[in-house]
Motif scaffolding. Sequence first.
Motif, PDB file in Angstrom:
ATOM      1  N   ASN A   2       0.833  -1.188   0.000  1.00 33.62           N
ATOM      2  CA  ASN A   2       0.000   0.000   0.000  1.00 33.62           C
ATOM      3  C   ASN A   2       0.878   1.252   0.000  1.00 33.62           C
ATOM      4  OD1 ASN A   2      -1.922   1.904   0.416  1.00 33.62           O
ATOM      5  ND2 ASN A   2      -2.488   1.223   2.459  1.00 33.62           N
ATOM      6  N   SER A  15      -7.518   3.608   0.997  1.00 34.64           N
ATOM      7  CA  SER A  15      -6.280   2.824   1.027  1.00 34.64           C
ATOM      8  C   SER A  15      -6.490   1.473   1.703  1.00 34.64           C
ATOM      9  CB  SER A  15      -5.142   3.614   1.682  1.00 34.64           C
ATOM     10  OG  SER A  15      -5.452   3.959   3.008  1.00 34.64           O
ATOM     11  N   ALA A  18      -7.974  -0.593  -1.010  1.00 36.73           N
ATOM     12  CA  ALA A  18      -6.924  -0.913  -1.989  1.00 36.73           C
ATOM     13  C   ALA A  18      -6.040  -2.038  -1.472  1.00 36.73           C
ATOM     14  CB  ALA A  18      -6.099   0.322  -2.302  1.00 36.73           C
TER      15      ALA A  18
END
Length: 96
Positions: A2, A15, A18
């Motif tokens: 990340n 995030s 993700a």
Amino acid sequence: MNPDSGGTPPTSTESRLALIDEVLTLPYPVTEESEDNGVRDSGPAHHLLILLASRDFWDDRSPEIVEPAEQEIEAEFSVLATALSERWGEPETVEL
């Protein structure tokens, strides 16, 4: 890894999602592995992610300190659960 983690849990809902998406594409390793300074641990048949962590409460466990941290984690859990339910449908209880 990340981009905003730098060895710490992700700092935004986007995030965190993700990171979940990234891990979904990874194979399971043959042996235990720790990556991203403990943000992600993987092993045969599992990936474990730390998506949000509070500070330690060894020195002060007073409600004024602990309750806001619990509320922050509960709020982010709700946001993530809603986002993942929109993607994949409502969660189901499964037999382990």
